[in-house]
Design a protein around this motif. Structure first.
Motif, PDB file in Angstrom:
ATOM      1  N   ALA A 198       0.904  -1.214   0.001  1.00 30.15           N
ATOM      2  CA  ALA A 198       0.049  -0.091  -0.011  1.00 30.15           C
ATOM      3  C   ALA A 198       0.957   1.255  -0.039  1.00 30.15           C
ATOM      4  O   ALA A 198       1.964   1.312  -0.142  1.00 30.15           O
ATOM      5  N   ARG A 199       0.071   2.547   0.209  1.00 31.66           N
ATOM      6  CA  ARG A 199       0.577   3.671  -0.108  1.00 31.66           C
ATOM      7  C   ARG A 199       2.138   3.731   0.581  1.00 31.66           C
ATOM      8  O   ARG A 199       3.794   4.488  -0.522  1.00 31.66           O
ATOM      9  N   SER A 200       2.443   3.427   1.965  1.00 25.83           N
ATOM     10  CA  SER A 200       4.359   3.613   2.299  1.00 25.83           C
ATOM     11  C   SER A 200       5.236   2.993   2.016  1.00 25.83           C
ATOM     12  O   SER A 200       5.848   2.901   2.147  1.00 25.83           O
ATOM     13  N   CYS A 201       4.504   1.625   1.220  1.00 25.11           N
ATOM     14  CA  CYS A 201       5.469   1.600   0.011  1.00 25.11           C
ATOM     15  C   CYS A 201       6.467   2.137  -1.254  1.00 25.11           C
ATOM     16  O   CYS A 201       7.320   1.209  -1.311  1.00 25.11           O
ATOM     17  N   PHE A 203      -4.318   8.763  -0.364  1.00 23.41           N
ATOM     18  CA  PHE A 203      -3.849  10.345   0.339  1.00 23.41           C
ATOM     19  C   PHE A 203      -3.846   9.813   1.729  1.00 23.41           C
ATOM     20  O   PHE A 203      -4.134   9.466   2.497  1.00 23.41           O
ATOM     21  N   SER A 204      -2.586  10.534   2.613  1.00 29.24           N
ATOM     22  CA  SER A 204      -2.254   9.958   3.860  1.00 29.24           C
ATOM     23  C   SER A 204      -2.792  11.498   4.477  1.00 29.24           C
ATOM     24  O   SER A 204      -2.791  11.980   4.168  1.00 29.24           O
ATOM     25  N   GLU A 205      -4.136  10.489   5.659  1.00 29.28           N
ATOM     26  CA  GLU A 205      -5.102  11.751   5.581  1.00 29.28           C
ATOM     27  C   GLU A 205      -3.946  11.751   7.674  1.00 29.28           C
ATOM     28  O   GLU A 205      -5.051  12.882   7.855  1.00 29.28           O
ATOM     29  N   ASN A 206      -3.029  11.131   8.040  1.00 32.59           N
ATOM     30  CA  ASN A 206      -2.896  11.007   9.564  1.00 32.59           C
ATOM     31  C   ASN A 206      -1.399  11.932   8.965  1.00 32.59           C
ATOM     32  O   ASN A 206      -0.433  11.309   7.928  1.00 32.59           O
ATOM     33  N   ASN A 207      -0.862  12.593  11.110  1.00 33.96           N
ATOM     34  CA  ASN A 207       0.521  12.710  10.339  1.00 33.96           C
ATOM     35  C   ASN A 207       1.239  11.247  10.069  1.00 33.96           C
ATOM     36  O   ASN A 207       1.543  11.127  10.818  1.00 33.96           O
ATOM     37  N   PRO A 208       2.352  11.394   9.027  1.00 36.40           N
ATOM     38  CA  PRO A 208       2.869  12.889   8.105  1.00 36.40           C
ATOM     39  C   PRO A 208       2.021  13.265   6.822  1.00 36.40           C
ATOM     40  O   PRO A 208       1.122  11.732   6.540  1.00 36.40           O
ATOM     41  N   VAL A 214      -4.713  21.930  21.192  1.00 34.04           N
ATOM     42  CA  VAL A 214      -4.894  22.473  19.958  1.00 34.04           C
ATOM     43  C   VAL A 214      -4.371  22.263  19.407  1.00 34.04           C
ATOM     44  O   VAL A 214      -3.354  22.346  19.038  1.00 34.04           O
ATOM     45  N   SER A 215      -4.776  20.997  18.480  1.00 36.16           N
ATOM     46  CA  SER A 215      -4.050  20.104  17.226  1.00 36.16           C
ATOM     47  C   SER A 215      -4.676  21.209  16.053  1.00 36.16           C
ATOM     48  O   SER A 215      -5.989  21.424  15.973  1.00 36.16           O
ATOM     49  N   LEU A 216      -3.794  21.838  14.695  1.00 40.50           N
ATOM     50  CA  LEU A 216      -3.840  22.490  14.317  1.00 40.50           C
ATOM     51  C   LEU A 216      -2.956  21.554  13.184  1.00 40.50           C
ATOM     52  O   LEU A 216      -2.523  20.685  13.268  1.00 40.50           O
ATOM     53  N   PHE A 217      -4.414  21.755  11.487  1.00 40.02           N
ATOM     54  CA  PHE A 217      -3.719  20.712  11.123  1.00 40.02           C
ATOM     55  C   PHE A 217      -3.865  21.219   9.566  1.00 40.02           C
ATOM     56  O   PHE A 217      -5.283  22.418   9.214  1.00 40.02           O
ATOM     57  N   VAL A 218      -2.896  22.688   8.640  1.00 36.70           N
ATOM     58  CA  VAL A 218      -3.333  22.942   6.993  1.00 36.70           C
ATOM     59  C   VAL A 218      -3.320  21.333   6.620  1.00 36.70           C
ATOM     60  O   VAL A 218      -2.726  20.872   6.383  1.00 36.70           O
ATOM     61  N   GLU A 219      -4.063  21.760   5.496  1.00 34.97           N
ATOM     62  CA  GLU A 219      -4.079  20.917   4.463  1.00 34.97           C
ATOM     63  C   GLU A 219      -4.599  21.312   3.155  1.00 34.97           C
ATOM     64  O   GLU A 219      -5.678  22.269   2.540  1.00 34.97           O
ATOM     65  N   LEU A 220      -4.049  21.285   1.787  1.00 32.87           N
ATOM     66  CA  LEU A 220      -4.186  21.599   0.809  1.00 32.87           C
ATOM     67  C   LEU A 220      -5.042  19.906  -0.478  1.00 32.87           C
ATOM     68  O   LEU A 220      -4.799  18.956   0.032  1.00 32.87           O
TER      69      LEU A 220
END
Ligand code: ADP
Ligand code: ZN
Ligand code: ZN
Length: 727
Positions: A295-298, A320-325, A715-721
């Motif tokens: 899968a993607r991390s490969c 799309f990895s939706e978790n950090n990173p 507070v957690s902050l995420f910037v997603e493009l």
């Protein structure tokens, strides 16, 4: 020598490069122990240089290297820097992607003690009543060697000990590699590529540093194209990376690859045990294996001379990895291909609209396979109008046509796959009198009823609640159940087809490590049989006997307030339909909908991807959505709602100021509570904006600066493009 070192501190915002004295001979990519902030921590050498701008007495020494050889290559480090800039990640987080977690806890190889006979062994010296000792010697004479564990088991550990003391046997530890691929024996077809397939392969083989989009209908033989192109790069001594969505890594897919490539295939997959993953990683790193499948991390496989990267089912959202990173695999793959100077192939029957747009702009080179290989026809899709079923007095889950076709399929001893994109029994429980809906106490979502356990479950956080027998609000006993899920469909089918095996494939039945493969294997061995499932059944499977596919509620993915909703619906229908009629038996698809006139069904009905694409891309241009604009979301979440609101407000004010700087480029800008206002007891707020591409870089950089400069706690902050999921 001076080494530039990235220190690896979990959950920290430190992402700076520090200089250290390097007194040993070390290389770029070495993992080292360094003193940092009063304690010792691990880091990675990313550069070596002759001098530092730091004063001599300020420079600390590297304590020691942690491995004999470097764990990172210069190419990997280059990719880390790209990801840092492109996705605004910490370097340490990107580096970690390249290392299996065990490397950091030093879990090494599994060793096995192997017993062999020595020259000294003299059977005449063994007492005739020492049966076990004699047995061991005879066994080893025949077998050559065996493990201590086996011998202790079969004979006795005391006897083995005695033989060892006599010097008759020798015990040596040996590394064994744990191999996760249980080769499934499938019929091995010798395939001659069709002229169209061959043309694709030739174009790929001839090209250099090129990205291809392979658009081929389901069953057109894309996998054979990948296999052939991979053979070509292996022949040149290079390696290959083959990515698939997690879910479509079926035993069939794997055995096709092991049939073609044998032991040169290594599998990197999240369901492997830690030891297995370590060993597959090791086989790739040492060159024993040349093809990394997973899968993607490969994409972060430890291969140094990559000759080809393939992303199968490239439209799949799991890339799309939706978790950090957070990252988008396609972009990482393009950069990796660029670094290795190799080709990239993205393949799909229903390409991502944004990928196809890139093909039209000649960023990707388009390859097309319009027909199924081996002459099979694409199954006929029959659209049934569920509203007219109701008008005709059928209020059940299944349309009349569907039941008739399913009966036929069973009678002919064939298989059917029934797709319903919702697990559980009913989507919600609601009071008929006052409208009360059972909701999760930690999330802003309604609970799903699971009949087998007679429980309500939250599909976001997993919490379980007692099912409603009456309304907690008004005490009414009239409870209504919402739309059906896999459990209910399975139960209803069981009532109609009493003697037919009905299997279910969803997150509730796929629990253990092997259950996914087991359910599929079981289905494969039964005819007639029915398989009910969520999108887990949509991908990759190649069952010869499936002649009917039922789509119970096609509209399910259509009504999300997301500009990708129609695209996802089109993709799902096409993928699920592609499971039918893959061999000489022709297939049929029954698609049940309340909106039979929707354009997405019209185009899906004819498998007309191009017509669908044209309509969708026009809509996006007119409404100013990607790929004509970028969406950026800042997600702010906290257990303390006031803190989330305060941070949202502060950032909002700063971005408002920014807006006037880029006025004409901003299409949309709004701060709000997220559609899912609370998940896992965290309140969620968001600032959504959309802007044209012209000043994209500057805007995104400015926004990251604003976020970086904002002080916040708890507070957690995420910037997603371009987030894939806006809920
Ligand atoms: P896709 O990956 O496009 O869905 P596959 O590669 O799985 O398609 O091929 C679908 C089926 O057609 C498989 O059973 C495969 O063995 C068969 N097939 C593919 N190419 C050929 C060919 N050139 N000749 C005969 N059969 C083929
Ligand atoms: Zn009520
Ligand atoms: Zn919940």
């Amino acid at each position: 020598m001076i080494a530039e070192v990235i220190v690896d501190i979990l959950n920290s915002n430190v992402d700076k490069i520090f200089d250290y004295n390097c007194r040993e001979v070390l290389e770029v990519g070495h993992r080292v122990l360094v003193p940092f902030g009063g304690r010792n921590t691990q880091g990675y050498i990313i550069k070596l240089k002759a001098s530092s701008t730091l004063e001599k007495d300020k420079l600390k020494d590297i304590i020691k290297p942690l491995d004999e050889t470097p764990v990172l290559t210069p190419k990997m480090i280059e990719l880390c820097f790209f990801m840092k800039d492109r996705f605004f990640l910490r370097l340490a987080d990107t580096i970690r992607l390249f290392l299996p977690p065990q490397i950091r806890s030093d879990l090494g190889h599994k060793t096995v003690n192997i017993v062999t006979l020595t020259d000294k062994c003299d059977i005449s010296k063994i007492k005739s009543n020492a049966k076990a000792q004699l047995g061991i010697i005879l066994h080893l004479k025949e077998a050559g060697s065996d493990s201590t564990a086996n011998i202790n088991n079969k004979f006795s550990s005391a006897a083995l000990k005695k033989l060892s003391e006599l010097g008759f046997v020798k015990i040596t530890p040996q590394n064994v590699l744990r191999r996760p691929i249980k080769t499934l024996t499938v019929e091995h077809k010798d395939i001659t590529l069709t002229p169209q397939q061959q043309e694709c392969v030739d174009l790929i083989n001839k090209a250099k540093n090129t990205a291809f989009l392979l658009h081929g209908v389901t069953g057109s033989g894309k996998t054979e194209v990948y296999i052939s192109a991979i053979k070509n790069v292996l022949a040149k001594g290079k390696s290959a990376i083959f990515l698939v969505p997690e879910i479509s890594l079926t035993p069939q897919m794997l055995s096709r690859f092991t049939n073609a490539f044998g032991d040169t295939v290594a599998l990197l997959h999240s369901s492997l045990s830690a030891g297995e993953r370590y060993d597959e990683f090791y086989r790739l790193k040492t060159g024993q294996a040349k093809i990394a499948i997973g899968a993607r991390s490969c994409i972060f496989a430890p291969l140094d001379d990559v000759g080809l990267i393939v992303i199968d089912e490239e439209h799949d959202s799991s890339y799309f990895s939706e978790n950090n990173p957070r990252y988008y695999t396609h972009e990482v793959a393009r950069m990796l291909a660029h670094i290795h100077g190799c080709n990239l192939v993205l393949g799909s029957a229903t390409p991502n609209v944004e990928s196809f747009f890139k093909a039209q702009q000649h960023i990707y080179k388009l390859l097309t396979l319009p027909n199924r290989a081996g002459g099979a026809e694409l199954p006929q899709i029959i659209i049934t109008d569920m509203l007219s079923e109701i008008r005709n007095g059928n209020t059940g889950i299944f349309s009349t046509v569907f039941l008739k076709e399913l009966e036929n399929c069973i009678k002919n001893e064939k298989q059917a796959m029934i797709f319903i994109n919702r697990r559980g029994y009913a989507s919600f429980m609601m009071c008929k009198e006052c409208g009360y809906v059972a909701k999760c106490t930690d999330c802003d979502v309604s609970l799903v009823y699971h009949k087998e356990e007679d429980m309500l479950k939250c599909h976001y956080c997993g919490k379980r609640f007692r099912a409603l027998t009456g309304c907690p609000a008004c005490k009414s006993e009239y409870i209504r159940q919402g739309a059906v899920g896999t459990q209910r469909v399975t139960e209803e089918l069981g009532k109609i087809f009493k003697d037919v095996p009905i299997l279910r494939l969803d997150n509730d039945t796929v629990t253990g490590k092997d259950s996914y493969g087991k359910i599929l294997e079981q289905f494969n061995s039964l005819s007639p049989a029915i398989l009910v499932g969520t999108q887990m059944i949509a991908k990759g499977h190649d069952f010869n006997n499936v002649t009917l596919v039922g789509i119970i509620d096609a509209d399910l993915s259509l009504h999300f307030s997301d500009f990708r909703a129609t695209e996802r619906t089109f993709q799902l229908i096409t993928q699920v339909s592609g499971r039918a009629g893959r061999s000489r038996h022709s297939g049929k698809v029954i698609l049940q909908t309340y909106f039979p006139k929707h354009f997405v069904y019209r185009f899906a009905h004819n498998y007309d991807y191009m017509a669908f694409y044209k309509k969708d891309i026009n809509l996006r241009e007119v409404t100013k959505f990607p790929p004509f604009a970028k969406i950026l979301r800042i997600l702010i979440s906290s257990e303390n709602e006031q803190k989330a609101i305060d941070v949202t407000r502060e950032i909002n004010i700063k971005i408002s100021a920014l807006k006037s700087k880029y006025n004409s480029d901003f299409i949309y800008f709004q701060a709000m509570k997220s559609p899912r206002g609370r998940i896992k007891n965290k309140f969620r707020y968001q600032i959504l904006m959309r802007f044209f591409l012209k000043s994209e870089k500057e805007i995104v950089t400015d926004i990251h600066k604003i976020v970086d400069d904002t002080k916040f706690r708890d507070v957690s902050l995420f910037v997603e493009l371009n987030p894939q999921n806006l809920s």
